[in-house]
Design a protein around this motif. Sequence first.
Motif, short mmCIF file in Angstrom:
data_model
loop_
_atom_site.label_atom_id
_atom_site.label_comp_id
_atom_site.label_asym_id
_atom_site.label_seq_id
_atom_site.Cartn_x
_atom_site.Cartn_y
_atom_site.Cartn_z
N GLY A 255 -1.73 -29.31 -93.09
CA GLY A 255 -0.66 -29.42 -92.11
C GLY A 255 -0.41 -30.86 -91.70
N GLY A 256 0.72 -31.08 -91.08
CA GLY A 256 1.07 -32.39 -90.57
C GLY A 256 1.80 -33.25 -91.59
N THR A 257 2.44 -34.26 -91.06
CA THR A 257 3.16 -35.22 -91.90
C THR A 257 2.54 -36.59 -91.67
OG1 THR A 257 5.14 -33.91 -91.74
CG2 THR A 257 5.45 -36.19 -92.41
N HIS A 258 2.30 -37.31 -92.73
CA HIS A 258 1.51 -38.54 -92.65
C HIS A 258 2.23 -39.67 -93.38
CE1 HIS A 258 -1.77 -35.87 -91.37
NE2 HIS A 258 -1.27 -35.07 -92.30
N ARG A 259 2.04 -40.87 -92.86
CA ARG A 259 2.64 -42.05 -93.53
C ARG A 259 1.52 -42.84 -94.20
NH1 ARG A 259 7.89 -43.19 -90.85
NH2 ARG A 259 7.76 -45.39 -91.33
N ILE A 260 1.73 -43.14 -95.45
CA ILE A 260 0.75 -43.93 -96.20
C ILE A 260 1.46 -45.21 -96.65
CG2 ILE A 260 -0.68 -44.02 -98.31
CD1 ILE A 260 0.13 -40.67 -96.93
N ALA A 261 0.94 -46.34 -96.21
CA ALA A 261 1.56 -47.61 -96.61
C ALA A 261 1.17 -47.92 -98.06
CB ALA A 261 1.09 -48.73 -95.68
N ALA A 262 2.07 -48.48 -98.82
CA ALA A 262 1.76 -48.83 -100.22
C ALA A 262 2.56 -50.07 -100.63
CB ALA A 262 2.11 -47.66 -101.15
N ARG A 263 1.95 -50.89 -101.48
CA ARG A 263 2.69 -52.07 -101.98
C ARG A 263 3.70 -51.65 -103.04
NH1 ARG A 263 -1.17 -57.18 -103.04
NH2 ARG A 263 -3.10 -56.24 -102.35
N TYR A 264 3.34 -50.61 -103.78
CA TYR A 264 4.22 -50.09 -104.84
C TYR A 264 4.29 -48.58 -104.71
CZ TYR A 264 3.65 -54.64 -107.03
OH TYR A 264 3.64 -56.00 -107.27
N VAL A 265 5.46 -48.02 -105.00
CA VAL A 265 5.61 -46.56 -105.04
C VAL A 265 6.19 -46.20 -106.40
CG1 VAL A 265 6.77 -44.54 -104.04
CG2 VAL A 265 5.97 -46.40 -102.53
N VAL A 266 5.57 -45.21 -107.04
CA VAL A 266 6.06 -44.71 -108.34
C VAL A 266 6.46 -43.26 -108.12
CG1 VAL A 266 5.45 -44.18 -110.73
CG2 VAL A 266 4.40 -46.17 -109.57
N VAL A 267 7.72 -42.90 -108.44
CA VAL A 267 8.15 -41.51 -108.28
C VAL A 267 8.31 -40.88 -109.65
CG1 VAL A 267 9.83 -39.93 -107.27
CG2 VAL A 267 9.34 -42.11 -106.13
N GLY A 268 7.43 -39.91 -109.95
CA GLY A 268 7.47 -39.21 -111.24
C GLY A 268 7.56 -37.71 -110.98
N GLY A 269 8.62 -37.32 -110.30
CA GLY A 269 8.72 -35.92 -109.84
C GLY A 269 9.56 -35.02 -110.72
N ASP A 270 9.84 -35.37 -111.94
CA ASP A 270 10.69 -34.71 -112.93
C ASP A 270 12.15 -35.14 -112.76
OD1 ASP A 270 12.30 -32.68 -111.54
OD2 ASP A 270 10.61 -31.29 -111.61
N ALA A 271 12.99 -34.81 -113.76
CA ALA A 271 14.34 -35.37 -113.80
C ALA A 271 15.27 -34.78 -112.74
CB ALA A 271 14.95 -35.17 -115.19
N LEU A 272 14.84 -33.70 -112.08
CA LEU A 272 15.65 -33.14 -110.99
C LEU A 272 15.11 -33.58 -109.63
CD1 LEU A 272 16.14 -29.54 -112.46
CD2 LEU A 272 17.70 -31.50 -112.62
N ARG A 273 13.79 -33.62 -109.50
CA ARG A 273 13.23 -33.90 -108.17
C ARG A 273 12.97 -35.38 -107.89
NH1 ARG A 273 8.73 -29.35 -107.90
NH2 ARG A 273 8.72 -29.75 -110.14
N THR A 274 12.94 -36.22 -108.93
CA THR A 274 12.84 -37.67 -108.64
C THR A 274 14.12 -38.14 -107.95
OG1 THR A 274 11.21 -38.15 -110.33
CG2 THR A 274 12.65 -39.96 -109.72
N PRO A 275 15.32 -37.82 -108.50
CA PRO A 275 16.53 -38.22 -107.75
C PRO A 275 16.62 -37.52 -106.40
CG PRO A 275 17.09 -36.89 -109.70
CD PRO A 275 15.64 -37.23 -109.80
N GLN A 276 16.08 -36.31 -106.28
CA GLN A 276 16.09 -35.61 -104.98
C GLN A 276 15.33 -36.42 -103.93
OE1 GLN A 276 13.32 -32.28 -104.56
NE2 GLN A 276 14.95 -31.05 -103.64
N LEU A 277 14.14 -36.93 -104.32
CA LEU A 277 13.33 -37.67 -103.35
C LEU A 277 14.01 -39.00 -102.99
CD1 LEU A 277 10.83 -38.08 -101.63
CD2 LEU A 277 9.60 -38.82 -103.67
N LEU A 278 14.62 -39.65 -103.98
CA LEU A 278 15.32 -40.90 -103.66
C LEU A 278 16.47 -40.61 -102.69
CD1 LEU A 278 13.51 -42.11 -105.84
CD2 LEU A 278 15.50 -43.31 -106.77
N TRP A 279 17.20 -39.53 -102.99
CA TRP A 279 18.32 -39.15 -102.12
C TRP A 279 17.82 -38.87 -100.70
CZ3 TRP A 279 23.58 -38.74 -102.59
CH2 TRP A 279 24.24 -37.99 -101.61
#
Length: 519
Positions: A255-279
């Motif tokens: 449960g809960g929502t958490h923020r994790i700081a990162a110097r780099y983020v890689v989004v590999g969520g498949d060809a439908l959900r990667t653009p979803q997360l960016l959006w």
Amino acid sequence: MSSSRYPASVDVAVVGSGPTASAYARILSERAPGASIAMFEVGPTVSSPPGAHVKNIEDEARRAAAQRASEGPGPGAETVNSPGAVKSGERRARPGTYLLQDGYAFPGEDGMPVAAMSSNVGGMAAHWTAACPRPGGKERIGFLPDLDQLLDEADRLLGVTTSAFEAAPFSGLVHDRLAAAVDDGRSPAFRVQPMPLAVHRRGDGRLVWSGSDVVMGPATRENQRFDLFDESLVRRVLVEGGRAAGVEVEDRRGGGTHRIAARYVVVGGDALRTPQLLWASGIRPEALGRYLNDQAQVVFATRLRGVSAEEGQSSADGALSEQSGVTWVPYTDEMPFHGQIMQLDASPIPLADDDPVVPGSIVGLGLFCAKDLQRDDRVAFDDTAVDSYGMPALRIHYSLTDKDREVLERAKEEIVRLGRAVGEPIDERPFVLPPGASLHYQGTTRMGQYDDGGSVCSPDSEVWQVPGLFVAGNGVIPTATACNPTLTSVALAVRGAGKIAAELADALLMSDSDNRMTK
Ligand code: FAD
């Protein structure tokens, strides 16, 4: 914010755990061993080691449970093992995958009725067929000078071999008959050949299918600075001062929502959900979700006659599998289809009782067609509706062009010709599967040489507008491929990971020397 199982900050946050996200973890573990990496996967762990292919689970009930656990939180649906079975017009998913519940077709468009996803550690590669052919001709990305080295690395990460089915009954015969029909005038790379597969045989003869576990390898699993968090939905990529700064994660277990700081983020969520997360993160470049392409797929079955039952039987046990691309008919620009020829241990359709099947004698042919790319073919997002994870709902706009229909007609003729060259056709005519059936969706976060509005990311997969944010997966492939895309998208991930590793190695070196100077 509640207490958290996650770190407060890492060097690299990786979204998704499919083979492309795993390639980032592997290359970073090898080339920047001091870097801390956290991988977040929305689905559960369904196999061991995490990300392993479920076909490697010997117990049938446990395998079925692993498949069901990968099918997302929406209402479950019947699945179907053979791609040919969806030809009846039913919307059925393959085991381990689930379909979009709505938004897959709009009036006047073809839509993508069987667009599918998997939600589990390992992504779709815990369920895939593992065919890993190389792109050729116009399938290749012309502006990447190092494409062949990257593909070599992808072969290494995925554990690709061409020997897994070499003992399969009649594979030499099938090869020779196809070669006689196809090879004339083709250069060696484009001739009929054994399908490269991310599969190997153990000492005891059992097949082992590569999944993300193989891509990660011991280098990642033994990396003390690497952590994999399952059942963790990344809801947003955080951007500060125009640069990727971390992720916001919903813990679906604790449960809960958490923020994790990162110097780099890689989004590999498949060809439908990667653009979803960016959006969902407010990162909305013009080309996001556009140039969506699937490979139209034609299937046909034929039967080898006059082959000996003894020969089939003697080498049959476990020599073949229900779904395996044994022989490859490569794509060419002139014949823009990719052929995956499978020999089966048993017939996919019932045959007469007095007509026993010689193992290996039923040959399933599949041709995948390269799409005529259109900017308007796209996955769009609905800010007023949500999917079963509460993320912006996916809306697919997709149409075949006249050129696509012409290529499909040619593919139908070609598959019948190949079927006749190999044996006696079982089907009366070839079937075209509904859009989405290929499970190879590309183009939605495509790579470009320049930031000209036609692409989302650079040749290193870094999003043009957001330094430090990388995208991974088939969505990054900018060309219309007909061949199975995972080898190519893993190759592109190797390049992106190499860039992060080089930058991090420099940064870690500098902070080391700073530390030494202050001591
Ligand atoms: P995926 O493997 O799809 O993994 C993406 C992961 O990201 C998923 O686990 C998902 O749950 C997770 N995720 C998404 N959004 C979020 C979020 N916001 N937060 C956290 N996690 C998230 N390809 C081939 O090349 N050859 C083949 O022979 C082949 N056969 C196939 C047969 C079948 C039955 C199936 C199902 C697929 C097949 N494929 C094949 C396709 C292949 O599996 C995919 O190309 C490959 O897995 C894509 O890798 P990926 O890392 O981009 O994404």
